[in-house]
Scaffold this motif. Structure first.
Motif, PDB file in Angstrom:
ATOM      1  N   LEU A  74       0.839  -1.214   0.000  1.00  0.00           N
ATOM      2  CA  LEU A  74       0.000   0.000   0.000  1.00  0.00           C
ATOM      3  C   LEU A  74       0.863   1.249   0.000  1.00  0.00           C
ATOM      4  CD1 LEU A  74      -2.865  -0.825   2.535  1.00  0.00           C
ATOM      5  CD2 LEU A  74      -3.115  -0.289   0.110  1.00  0.00           C
ATOM      6  N   ILE A  75       1.863   1.252   0.878  1.00  0.00           N
ATOM      7  CA  ILE A  75       2.758   2.401   0.943  1.00  0.00           C
ATOM      8  C   ILE A  75       3.499   2.557  -0.389  1.00  0.00           C
ATOM      9  CG2 ILE A  75       4.902   3.236   2.018  1.00  0.00           C
ATOM     10  CD1 ILE A  75       3.841   2.086   4.686  1.00  0.00           C
ATOM     11  N   SER A  78       1.214   4.032  -3.133  1.00  0.00           N
ATOM     12  CA  SER A  78       0.855   5.444  -2.942  1.00  0.00           C
ATOM     13  C   SER A  78       2.064   6.356  -3.138  1.00  0.00           C
ATOM     14  CB  SER A  78       0.225   5.653  -1.561  1.00  0.00           C
ATOM     15  OG  SER A  78       1.085   5.196  -0.546  1.00  0.00           O
ATOM     16  N   ARG A  81       2.589   6.646  -6.831  1.00  0.00           N
ATOM     17  CA  ARG A  81       1.563   7.531  -7.397  1.00  0.00           C
ATOM     18  C   ARG A  81       1.953   8.983  -7.129  1.00  0.00           C
ATOM     19  NH1 ARG A  81      -3.442   5.471  -5.013  1.00  0.00           N
ATOM     20  NH2 ARG A  81      -3.175   3.777  -6.494  1.00  0.00           N
ATOM     21  N   ARG A  82       2.439   9.233  -5.958  1.00  0.00           N
ATOM     22  CA  ARG A  82       2.851  10.591  -5.602  1.00  0.00           C
ATOM     23  C   ARG A  82       4.047  11.012  -6.456  1.00  0.00           C
ATOM     24  NH1 ARG A  82       5.354  11.457   0.249  1.00  0.00           N
ATOM     25  NH2 ARG A  82       7.022  10.361  -0.821  1.00  0.00           N
ATOM     26  N   ALA A  85       2.777  11.867  -9.910  1.00  0.00           N
ATOM     27  CA  ALA A  85       2.011  13.111  -9.893  1.00  0.00           C
ATOM     28  C   ALA A  85       2.932  14.316  -9.883  1.00  0.00           C
ATOM     29  CB  ALA A  85       1.109  13.148  -8.656  1.00  0.00           C
TER      30      ALA A  85
ATOM     31  N   PRO B  60      -0.396   5.645   3.670  1.00  0.00           N
ATOM     32  CA  PRO B  60      -0.830   5.534   2.265  1.00  0.00           C
ATOM     33  C   PRO B  60      -1.923   6.549   1.923  1.00  0.00           C
ATOM     34  CG  PRO B  60      -0.592   3.354   3.198  1.00  0.00           C
ATOM     35  CD  PRO B  60      -0.428   4.335   4.339  1.00  0.00           C
ATOM     36  N   TYR B  63      -0.242   9.928   1.468  1.00  0.00           N
ATOM     37  CA  TYR B  63       0.533   9.994   0.217  1.00  0.00           C
ATOM     38  C   TYR B  63      -0.398  10.094  -0.984  1.00  0.00           C
ATOM     39  CZ  TYR B  63       4.281   8.282   3.298  1.00  0.00           C
ATOM     40  OH  TYR B  63       5.161   8.121   4.330  1.00  0.00           O
ATOM     41  N   ASN B  64      -1.542   9.415  -0.903  1.00  0.00           N
ATOM     42  CA  ASN B  64      -2.503   9.515  -2.005  1.00  0.00           C
ATOM     43  C   ASN B  64      -3.087  10.921  -2.089  1.00  0.00           C
ATOM     44  OD1 ASN B  64      -2.353   6.952  -3.126  1.00  0.00           O
ATOM     45  ND2 ASN B  64      -3.810   6.094  -1.670  1.00  0.00           N
ATOM     46  N   ALA B  67      -0.567  12.960  -3.733  1.00  0.00           N
ATOM     47  CA  ALA B  67      -0.489  12.689  -5.181  1.00  0.00           C
ATOM     48  C   ALA B  67      -1.599  13.410  -5.924  1.00  0.00           C
ATOM     49  CB  ALA B  67      -0.574  11.185  -5.436  1.00  0.00           C
TER      50      ALA B  67
END
Lengths: 375, 122
Positions: A74-75, A78, A81-82, A85, B60, B63-64, B67
């Motif tokens: 999960l970490i 994410s 994704r960051r 972005a 998470p 961080y999302n 993002a």
């Protein structure tokens, strides 16, 4: 990265061992780079330190952490994704690549998902050769007839050299008759073979007359002249009707049905066979959608052929067809979009060239007075 | 519905997926900057344990949000000397929070009118 290696390098110093292990175990499952994992480790460690500083029990903090096997992925997701972005150019490149891949897959599916209108067997090896013989003249029967005609020309040359004018004239006229019979055949290849043989016969007549002026009697010369005159008054010519008809047969083995029919992979195999290429390898197959991203529909190809046939009709010495064909071949976009058209266009170009050669040869053999025989 | 050892209700994962981000954005809106442990503490105490989350869920989520451009984070040294990562709402985060609030109002009205929510005793 193994948990032990990661734990050694991460910024988790000062944490109780169980907490440090929990952080390391999570990040080992995250798939992050060393620098990203290090930053996350600092944050997770700070969380443990804050909890311990507020008097919370280590066991409770470890319980609240959650399952490291689930936490790691999960970490990792994410954080990636960051990362994406934060890089607009990368996102744009990814989006563009996805678009290109989608377009490629659509093009690939269009080529391979459907069979041509005609029986698929027609597009396999034996069927391909039979279809292409309508254009190439490679059918055994036609080849045999053409060879028979050329043998008559060889005989005419030989008889003239022996002083046998009558036999030479007979052989020449025999070749012309064979050319006319070939022209009655159903395919464009018959027209082309007939034109070529008639042109060779006319050239041979001019050559023999010039080389052996006294071997031919007046009646022999009159026979040759009337045979060649018939070629002027009732010419052998290539026919747009045969081209259209043969192209419809070809198109049904290359495209799906109807005016909106699409070019198929089987059709491309036929086109490649005409170009003398054997079955393509895997790399060539995968690249095909890139070369043929938007082939013309069947109706569009037929319409384009009609346009060329209109330019090709009439005077074989007018060059409208040849000019347009040069423009066509200079544009790789057009030649790939209308790839199947190259087959009939090659034929029409060759037929027009043979027509011009026949006309020139006939013009080189004017009717003349018989010379005096040697006594 | 699960309960923890103190009898507080723990909401299911699917509901947490929708409620968690809205709750974090709301806390950041009300209190300005917050760091990870502070957020966990506030979520737990502010929801009577219903929105308890561990690090495996919180980070998470943060961080999302980062993002998506809804929060931004900066490392700073706290008074204690410890370095912490502080999170704050962005303008886009404020707009998203407003949208969350409209949706949650609509959901609670609907659930109330359907009798899903207990009516307060008069």
């Amino acid at each position: 990265m193994t948990r032990a290696v990661l734990a050694e390098g991460l910024t988790v110093q000062g944490l109780p061992r169980p907490a440090a292990d929990r952080v390391a175990e999570s990040l080992a499952a995250s798939g992050l780079t060393r620098s990203e994992a290090d930053e996350v480790a600092r944050e997770l460690s700070a969380h443990f330190e804050d909890g311990l500083a507020r008097g919370r029990d280590l066991e409770a903090l470890l319980r609240d952490f959650g399952d490291p096997a689930l936490a790691g992925p999960l970490i990792g997701r994410s954080v990636r994704r960051r990362r994406r972005a934060g890089r607009p150019a990368l996102r744009l490149a990814e989006a563009f690549s996805a678009l290109v891949l989608a377009a490629y897959l659509v093009s690939f599916a269009r080529l391979h998902a459907r069979a041509p209108e005609a029986d698929a067997n027609a597009a396999r090896e034996g069927g391909r050769q039979a279809l292409l013989a309508d254009w190439s003249g490679a059918s055994p029967a036609l080849a045999a007839e053409l060879q028979r005609g050329r043998s008559r020309l060889d005989a005419a040359r030989l008889e003239a050299s022996r002083g046998q004018g009558g036999e030479a004239a007979g052989a020449l006229l025999g070749a012309v008759a064979i050319a006319r019979a070939i022209s009655e055949g159903p395919s464009p290849a018959h027209d082309l073979a007939a034109l070529r043989l008639a042109g060779e016969a006319a050239s041979e007549a001019a050559g023999i007359s010039a080389a052996h002026p006294v071997e031919f009697s007046p009646s022999d010369l009159a026979r040759i002249d009337s045979g060649l005159a018939a070629l002027r008054t009732k010419p052998i010519a290539w026919g747009p009707r045969k081209v259209r008809s043969a192209f419809q047969v070809l198109a049904s083995s290359m495209y799906t049905g109807g005016d909106r029919g699409r070019l198929t992979a089987a059709g491309l195999r036929l086109y490649q066979a005409w170009r003398g290429k054997t079955e393509p390898g895997l790399a060539a197959l995968l690249l095909e959608p890139a070369y043929f991203p938007d082939p013309a529909r069947r109706g569009e190809a037929v319409a384009e052929l009609e346009r060329f046939l209109e330019l090709a009709g009439g005077d074989p010495f007018a060059d409208a067809f040849e000019r347009e064909r040069r423009l066509f071949e200079a544009s790789s976009w057009r030649t790939l979009r209308y790839a199947p058209l190259q087959i009939p266009l090659d034929h029409v170009a060759a037929a027009r060239q043979a027509s011009r050669a026949l006309t020139r040869a006939l013009n080189a053999v004017p009717a003349k007075e018989a010379p005096e025989r040697r006594s | 519905m699960r309960t923890d050892k103190n009898g507080a209700a723990r909401i299911e994962r699917e509901l947490m997926r929708g409620a968690g981000p809205a709750a974090v954005l709301s806390l950041l809106d009300r209190r300005g900057e917050m760091y990870g442990y502070e957020l966990v503490d506030a979520l737990s105490s502010g929801s009577a344990g219903a929105l308890d989350m561990g690090q495996a869920t919180l980070y998470p989520l943060l961080y999302n949000l980062e993002a998506k451009g809804l929060v931004h984070a900066t490392w700073r040294q706290a008074e204690s000397g410890r370095r912490r990562k502080y999170y704050a709402l962005t303008p886009r985060g404020r707009r998203r929070l407003a949208a969350h609030r409209r949706q949650w109002r609509a959901v609670t009205r609907a659930m109330s009118s359907l009798g899903v929510l207990e009516r307060a005793a008069r």
